[in-house]
Design a protein around this motif. Structure first.
Motif, short mmCIF file in Angstrom:
data_model
loop_
_atom_site.label_atom_id
_atom_site.label_comp_id
_atom_site.label_asym_id
_atom_site.label_seq_id
_atom_site.Cartn_x
_atom_site.Cartn_y
_atom_site.Cartn_z
N ASP A 58 0.84 -1.20 0.00
CA ASP A 58 0.00 0.00 0.00
C ASP A 58 0.88 1.25 0.00
O ASP A 58 1.69 1.44 0.90
N GLY A 59 0.71 2.09 -1.00
CA GLY A 59 1.48 3.31 -1.11
C GLY A 59 1.20 4.31 -0.01
O GLY A 59 2.00 5.21 0.23
N SER A 60 0.08 4.15 0.70
CA SER A 60 -0.23 5.06 1.81
C SER A 60 0.85 5.02 2.88
O SER A 60 1.06 6.01 3.59
N ASP A 61 1.54 3.89 2.98
CA ASP A 61 2.62 3.77 3.96
C ASP A 61 3.78 4.71 3.67
O ASP A 61 4.60 4.98 4.54
N LEU A 62 3.86 5.22 2.45
CA LEU A 62 4.94 6.12 2.09
C LEU A 62 4.69 7.57 2.52
O LEU A 62 5.62 8.37 2.59
N ILE A 63 3.46 7.90 2.82
CA ILE A 63 3.13 9.29 3.13
C ILE A 63 3.96 9.83 4.29
O ILE A 63 4.58 10.89 4.18
N ASP A 64 4.02 9.12 5.40
CA ASP A 64 4.79 9.60 6.56
C ASP A 64 6.27 9.72 6.23
O ASP A 64 6.92 10.68 6.64
N LYS A 65 6.80 8.76 5.48
CA LYS A 65 8.23 8.80 5.11
C LYS A 65 8.54 10.00 4.22
O LYS A 65 9.57 10.65 4.37
N LEU A 66 7.65 10.31 3.30
CA LEU A 66 7.84 11.47 2.43
C LEU A 66 7.73 12.76 3.23
O LEU A 66 8.52 13.69 3.04
N LYS A 67 6.75 12.84 4.13
CA LYS A 67 6.57 14.04 4.93
C LYS A 67 7.77 14.28 5.84
O LYS A 67 8.16 15.43 6.07
N GLN A 68 8.38 13.21 6.37
CA GLN A 68 9.57 13.36 7.21
C GLN A 68 10.72 14.02 6.45
O GLN A 68 11.55 14.70 7.03
N ARG A 69 10.75 13.82 5.16
CA ARG A 69 11.79 14.41 4.31
C ARG A 69 11.33 15.74 3.69
O ARG A 69 11.99 16.26 2.81
N ASN A 70 10.20 16.23 4.13
CA ASN A 70 9.63 17.50 3.66
C ASN A 70 9.38 17.50 2.15
O ASN A 70 9.60 18.50 1.47
N ILE A 71 8.96 16.36 1.64
CA ILE A 71 8.61 16.22 0.23
C ILE A 71 7.11 16.41 0.09
O ILE A 71 6.33 15.78 0.80
N ARG A 72 6.71 17.30 -0.80
CA ARG A 72 5.29 17.51 -1.05
C ARG A 72 4.71 16.29 -1.75
O ARG A 72 5.41 15.62 -2.52
N ILE A 73 3.43 16.00 -1.51
CA ILE A 73 2.81 14.78 -2.03
C ILE A 73 1.51 15.10 -2.78
O ILE A 73 0.64 15.79 -2.25
N ILE A 74 1.43 14.56 -3.99
CA ILE A 74 0.18 14.58 -4.74
C ILE A 74 -0.18 13.12 -4.99
O ILE A 74 0.56 12.40 -5.64
N ILE A 75 -1.30 12.69 -4.43
CA ILE A 75 -1.75 11.32 -4.67
C ILE A 75 -2.40 11.27 -6.05
O ILE A 75 -3.20 12.13 -6.41
N THR A 76 -2.02 10.24 -6.82
CA THR A 76 -2.60 10.01 -8.14
C THR A 76 -3.14 8.58 -8.15
O THR A 76 -2.36 7.63 -8.14
N THR A 77 -4.44 8.43 -8.13
CA THR A 77 -5.02 7.11 -7.97
C THR A 77 -6.40 7.03 -8.59
O THR A 77 -7.02 8.05 -8.87
N VAL A 78 -6.88 5.80 -8.76
CA VAL A 78 -8.26 5.60 -9.22
C VAL A 78 -9.23 5.65 -8.04
O VAL A 78 -10.43 5.77 -8.22
N LYS A 79 -8.70 5.60 -6.83
CA LYS A 79 -9.53 5.58 -5.62
C LYS A 79 -10.21 6.93 -5.45
O LYS A 79 -9.55 7.95 -5.25
N ASN A 80 -11.54 6.92 -5.52
CA ASN A 80 -12.30 8.16 -5.52
C ASN A 80 -13.30 8.22 -4.37
O ASN A 80 -14.37 8.80 -4.51
N GLU A 81 -12.96 7.63 -3.25
CA GLU A 81 -13.87 7.61 -2.11
C GLU A 81 -13.62 8.84 -1.23
O GLU A 81 -12.51 9.11 -0.81
N GLU A 82 -14.68 9.57 -0.95
CA GLU A 82 -14.57 10.82 -0.21
C GLU A 82 -13.85 10.65 1.12
O GLU A 82 -12.97 11.45 1.46
N ASP A 83 -14.19 9.62 1.88
CA ASP A 83 -13.54 9.41 3.18
C ASP A 83 -12.04 9.25 3.04
O ASP A 83 -11.27 9.80 3.83
N PHE A 84 -11.61 8.49 2.04
CA PHE A 84 -10.18 8.27 1.84
C PHE A 84 -9.47 9.56 1.42
O PHE A 84 -8.37 9.85 1.89
N ILE A 85 -10.11 10.32 0.55
CA ILE A 85 -9.53 11.59 0.10
C ILE A 85 -9.36 12.53 1.30
O ILE A 85 -8.29 13.12 1.50
N VAL A 86 -10.39 12.64 2.12
CA VAL A 86 -10.33 13.51 3.30
C VAL A 86 -9.25 13.03 4.27
O VAL A 86 -8.45 13.84 4.77
#
Length: 133
Positions: A58-86
């Motif tokens: 799951d690529g979601s596990d990368l979010i914290d690692k990217l944020k620790q390195r102060n890398i901005r993140i744009i998720i690009t996915t087919v997942k279009n569920e409001e709860d997940f986006i929020v």
């Protein structure tokens, strides 16, 4: 020149985005797996385009690692569920694009996210040095 890491396991999509961004003048790194993305984080990266639906993890596990390195993140996915986006945006993701998307819109979103990175110029630094000396 701004640098972009594309984390995408679909090679066709990966190369379309990469070729487009190279033509637009970005430095581009690519990763097709979770492990590959971890290894690419040692390079200077400004923005990561993150497909969270990676085949091996799951690529979601990368979010914290990217944020620790102060890398901005744009998720690009087919997942279009409001709860997940929020949840993703609340977790610190800078933007969210649902596939399919226009490459021109992607470029505009990257530029918008890049504008949030504080700029430090030499003139400002010298000004503050003179004040505090």
């Amino acid at each position: 020149m701004s640098s972009v890491l594309i984390v995408e396991d679909n090679t066709e999509i990966l190369f379309q985005i990469k070729n487009y961004l190279l033509k637009e003048g970005y430095d581009v790194e690519t990763a097709s797996s979770y492990e590959d993305a971890i290894n690419k984080m040692d390079v200077k990266i400004d923005v990561c385009l993150l497909d969270i639906n990676l085949s091996n993890r799951d690529g979601s596990d990368l979010i914290d690692k990217l944020k620790q390195r102060n890398i901005r993140i744009i998720i690009t996915t087919v997942k279009n569920e409001e709860d997940f986006i929020v949840k993703s945006l609340d977790k610190g993701v800078d933007d969210y694009l649902t596939k399919p998307f226009s490459l021109a819109v992607l470029r505009a979103r990257i530029d918008a996210v890049l504008r949030t990175i504080p700029l430090v110029n030499d003139e400002k630094i010298l000004y503050y040095i003179r004040i505090f000396l």
